[in-house]
Scaffold this motif. Structure first.
Motif, mmCIF file in Angstrom:
data_model
loop_
_atom_site.group_PDB
_atom_site.id
_atom_site.type_symbol
_atom_site.label_atom_id
_atom_site.label_comp_id
_atom_site.label_asym_id
_atom_site.label_seq_id
_atom_site.Cartn_x
_atom_site.Cartn_y
_atom_site.Cartn_z
ATOM 1 N N ASN A 145 0.788 -1.234 0.000
ATOM 2 C CA ASN A 145 0.000 0.000 0.000
ATOM 3 C C ASN A 145 0.820 1.284 0.000
ATOM 4 O O ASN A 145 0.249 2.371 -0.085
ATOM 5 N N SER A 147 3.101 4.075 -1.774
ATOM 6 C CA SER A 147 2.914 4.534 -3.146
ATOM 7 C C SER A 147 3.916 3.937 -4.132
ATOM 8 O O SER A 147 3.537 3.521 -5.232
ATOM 9 N N GLU A 150 3.415 0.009 -4.506
ATOM 10 C CA GLU A 150 2.162 -0.291 -5.193
ATOM 11 C C GLU A 150 2.319 -0.059 -6.695
ATOM 12 O O GLU A 150 1.901 -0.886 -7.511
ATOM 13 N N GLU A 172 3.886 6.698 -8.894
ATOM 14 C CA GLU A 172 2.734 6.947 -8.031
ATOM 15 C C GLU A 172 1.477 6.297 -8.600
ATOM 16 O O GLU A 172 0.356 6.667 -8.240
ATOM 17 N N THR A 174 -1.638 3.970 -9.175
ATOM 18 C CA THR A 174 -2.578 3.271 -8.298
ATOM 19 C C THR A 174 -3.553 2.495 -9.179
ATOM 20 O O THR A 174 -3.563 2.659 -10.406
ATOM 21 N N GLU A 189 -5.123 -3.526 -0.888
ATOM 22 C CA GLU A 189 -3.918 -2.778 -0.534
ATOM 23 C C GLU A 189 -3.553 -3.048 0.932
ATOM 24 O O GLU A 189 -4.355 -2.790 1.834
#
Length: 278
Positions: A145, A147, A150, A172, A174, A189
């Motif tokens: 989770n 940044s 992920e 960054e 997602t 996450e």
């Protein structure tokens, strides 16, 4: 016998709180570094493989090089940097450049890399399927989770055709940046350290190399898909607070960590699950 200090979750939390209070109430958050280079060099490290590599250096190479080395194990990705920033430790060894850049930006810290030592390929693992293609429609995939990790996890899935990410997406990314998801994968996450424990509860999980190894997984053998080492920006390095690069103890450790002896130790012990970067 390993002379390694292991920190509990409570101690880690207290350390992080202490850092937050000191950063607000004093000038310890400045970029000035200590010029006191006496005593042992205390290095914060993730247990596997970082602390194991440091312990090899301590047990086999440090004495001859005139280095007094102390290793402290941390199980999270925050406290090693805050402890390095406030001077609780003299250096750390656990992270890569994208993660450090993001951490410094968000926390106002002044940590800098000294020397890159190894790469831990990120992998996708499962207790329920034998291949990534076997994931069913609507399968749940756990991802770290934070940044940077992920985004790294999503890029791994994209590189192997499981999803498509928005063009030009960076560190960054997602799940909101997914443009195509043919298997309709769902993403859970979790803190990076928790991803191995999720394998019985999800269909698959993307797990950082150090947590995979410490959980008994063998990335080179067990991963359904694995990051390529070629042109990989996620090499792990020794890091210090800016200004401490000139610490003679740090220079000695940097040289030892990139020695032929350490390269052989990494290759022999981890059999491709950890790859020397030098």
């Amino acid at each position: 016998m390993r002379n390694t200090a292991k920190l509990t979750t409570a101690v880690l939390a207290a350390g992080a709180l202490t850092f937050g209070l000191s950063a607000c109430g004093s000038d310890k958050g400045s970029s000035s570094a200590s010029s006191d280079y006496s005593g042992p060099l205390v290095v914060a490290a993730s247990p596997t493989p970082h602390a194991e590599i440091l312990d090899y250096v301590k047990d086999h190479l440090a004495k001859k090089a005139g280095l007094d080395l102390e290793v402290k194990e941390f199980t999270d990705y925050v406290t090693p940097n805050t402890a390095t920033e406030d001077g609780s430790v003299g250096a750390n060894y656990f992270q890569n450049q994208p993660y450090l850049d993001d951490f410094n930006k968000k926390n106002g810290t002044h940590i800098v890399p000294v020397v890159t030592v190894h790469l831990e390929p990120l992998g996708l693992y499962s207790h329920k399927v034998k291949s990534a293609d076997a994931l069913k429609s609507g399968a749940t995939v756990a991802v770290p989770n934070d940044s940077v990790n992920e985004a790294r996890a999503l890029k791994l899935l994209a590189a192997n055709g499981l999803i498509t990410l928005k063009s030009g997406v960076g560190n960054e990314a997602t799940p909101a940046d997914i443009t195509k998801n043919p298997k309709k994968l769902k993403f859970k996450e979790l803190e990076a350290a928790q991803t191995p424990r999720s394998l019985d509860d999800v269909d698959a999980a993307v797990i950082n190399g150090n947590y995979a190894i410490s959980s008994g997984l063998k990335p080179a053998k067990d991963a359904l898909i694995l990051e390529s080492a070629k042109n990989n920006p996620y090499g792990n390095f020794l890091a210090v607070k800016k200004g401490n690069e000139k610490d003679p103890r740090v220079k000695k450790l940097a040289k030892l960590l990139t020695s032929p002896e350490v390269k052989k130790f990494i290759e022999d012990k981890y059999a491709g699950s950890v790859i020397p970067s030098f």
